[in-house]
Design a protein around this motif. Structure first.
Motif, mmCIF file in Angstrom:
data_model
loop_
_atom_site.group_PDB
_atom_site.id
_atom_site.type_symbol
_atom_site.label_atom_id
_atom_site.label_comp_id
_atom_site.label_asym_id
_atom_site.label_seq_id
_atom_site.Cartn_x
_atom_site.Cartn_y
_atom_site.Cartn_z
ATOM 1 N N VAL A 48 91.517 100.582 18.888
ATOM 2 C CA VAL A 48 91.119 100.165 17.547
ATOM 3 C C VAL A 48 90.513 101.378 16.856
ATOM 4 C CG1 VAL A 48 90.733 97.750 18.184
ATOM 5 C CG2 VAL A 48 88.814 99.363 18.249
ATOM 6 N N LEU A 49 90.464 101.315 15.525
ATOM 7 C CA LEU A 49 89.844 102.419 14.812
ATOM 8 C C LEU A 49 88.853 101.907 13.784
ATOM 9 C CD1 LEU A 49 91.041 102.930 11.690
ATOM 10 C CD2 LEU A 49 93.028 103.652 12.978
ATOM 11 N N ILE A 50 87.861 102.758 13.531
ATOM 12 C CA ILE A 50 86.878 102.515 12.487
ATOM 13 C C ILE A 50 86.786 103.802 11.669
ATOM 14 C CG2 ILE A 50 85.534 100.765 13.722
ATOM 15 C CD1 ILE A 50 83.537 102.989 14.499
ATOM 16 N N ALA A 51 86.408 103.681 10.414
ATOM 17 C CA ALA A 51 86.181 104.843 9.559
ATOM 18 C C ALA A 51 84.744 104.761 9.064
ATOM 19 C CB ALA A 51 87.167 104.860 8.398
ATOM 20 N N ILE A 52 83.963 105.813 9.348
ATOM 21 C CA ILE A 52 82.532 105.808 9.055
ATOM 22 C C ILE A 52 82.179 106.993 8.153
ATOM 23 C CG2 ILE A 52 80.202 105.833 10.063
ATOM 24 C CD1 ILE A 52 81.844 103.354 10.865
ATOM 25 N N ASP A 53 81.395 106.716 7.122
ATOM 26 C CA ASP A 53 80.921 107.732 6.177
ATOM 27 C C ASP A 53 80.112 108.789 6.923
ATOM 28 O OD1 ASP A 53 79.380 109.130 4.176
ATOM 29 O OD2 ASP A 53 79.630 107.431 2.822
ATOM 30 N N LYS A 54 80.460 110.047 6.719
ATOM 31 C CA LYS A 54 79.806 111.150 7.422
ATOM 32 C C LYS A 54 78.326 111.302 7.076
ATOM 33 C CE LYS A 54 84.001 113.925 7.706
ATOM 34 N NZ LYS A 54 84.686 115.139 7.202
ATOM 35 N N ARG A 55 77.892 110.758 5.953
ATOM 36 C CA ARG A 55 76.492 110.903 5.527
ATOM 37 C C ARG A 55 75.549 109.943 6.245
ATOM 38 N NH1 ARG A 55 77.770 109.852 -0.609
ATOM 39 N NH2 ARG A 55 78.921 108.272 0.512
ATOM 40 N N LEU A 56 76.059 108.978 6.963
ATOM 41 C CA LEU A 56 75.232 107.942 7.567
ATOM 42 C C LEU A 56 74.707 108.352 8.936
ATOM 43 C CD1 LEU A 56 77.411 104.845 6.634
ATOM 44 C CD2 LEU A 56 75.423 105.764 5.417
ATOM 45 N N VAL A 57 73.489 107.929 9.228
ATOM 46 C CA VAL A 57 72.888 108.240 10.531
ATOM 47 C C VAL A 57 73.687 107.578 11.661
ATOM 48 C CG1 VAL A 57 71.199 106.345 10.475
ATOM 49 C CG2 VAL A 57 70.705 108.421 11.769
#
Length: 164
Positions: A48-57
């Motif tokens: 599975v894949l997720i996409a996460i904002d690079k600015r988030l801790v």
């Protein structure tokens, strides 16, 4: 024609998605955030894949721990989805009943199902990172209806009419 981020957001509001809370553990601390950028990728092996904002801790925690769990939310967990999207990180797990997955990531009691993953690949995706995870454990925990996000609001499919 140049596509702006605002135009893309306006268009994507018209695409309903399921709602998940992605969790991880890093340095013995829990991290989690509301995510709708989630999809299955492969059945063999199960990915599975997720996409996460690079600015988030939480991005940093997933990037360094190389594990995450996807908790699929039912329609009675709207308030939890909002909490994990807006509350300070330290407040998100307060009062929650959780269990620990094989990877150590927290699993939220009451979720429809979870997928416990080890990161196998990371890809740049503009201001996000795409994390591909191999599912190492998973469970369906109940048969509730899913929480849906559409046009900046949360919905249930209880009133939806199946198409014939």
């Amino acid at each position: 024609m140049s596509i702006t981020g605002e135009l893309l957001k306006a268009i994507m509001r018209n695409y309903p998605t399921g709602v998940t809370i992605v969790t991880t553990v890093y340095n013995n601390e829990y991290y989690g955030l509301t995510v709708n950028s989630f999809t299955s990728l492969s059945l063999d092996p199960p990915l599975v894949l997720i996409a996460i904002d690079k600015r988030l801790v939480s991005h940093e925690a997933i990037d360094k721990s190389n594990v995450y769990a996807v908790n699929i939310l039912p329609d009675d967990m709207k308030d939890l989805a909002i909490k994990f999207a807006t509350a300070p990180r330290e407040e998100r797990f307060k009062g929650l009943r959780i269990k620990t997955a094989k990877t150590g990531s927290p699993i939220i009691e009451g979720a429809i199902a979870y997928l416990d993953c080890r990161v196998t690949a990371k890809y740049p995706g503009g201001d996000h990172t795409i994390f591909v995870g191999e599912v190492v454990d998973a469970q369906i925990m109940n048969n509730k209806l899913p929480l849906i996000y559409y046009n900046r609001g949360y919905y249930s499919i209880k009133q939806a009419t199946p198409l014939q």
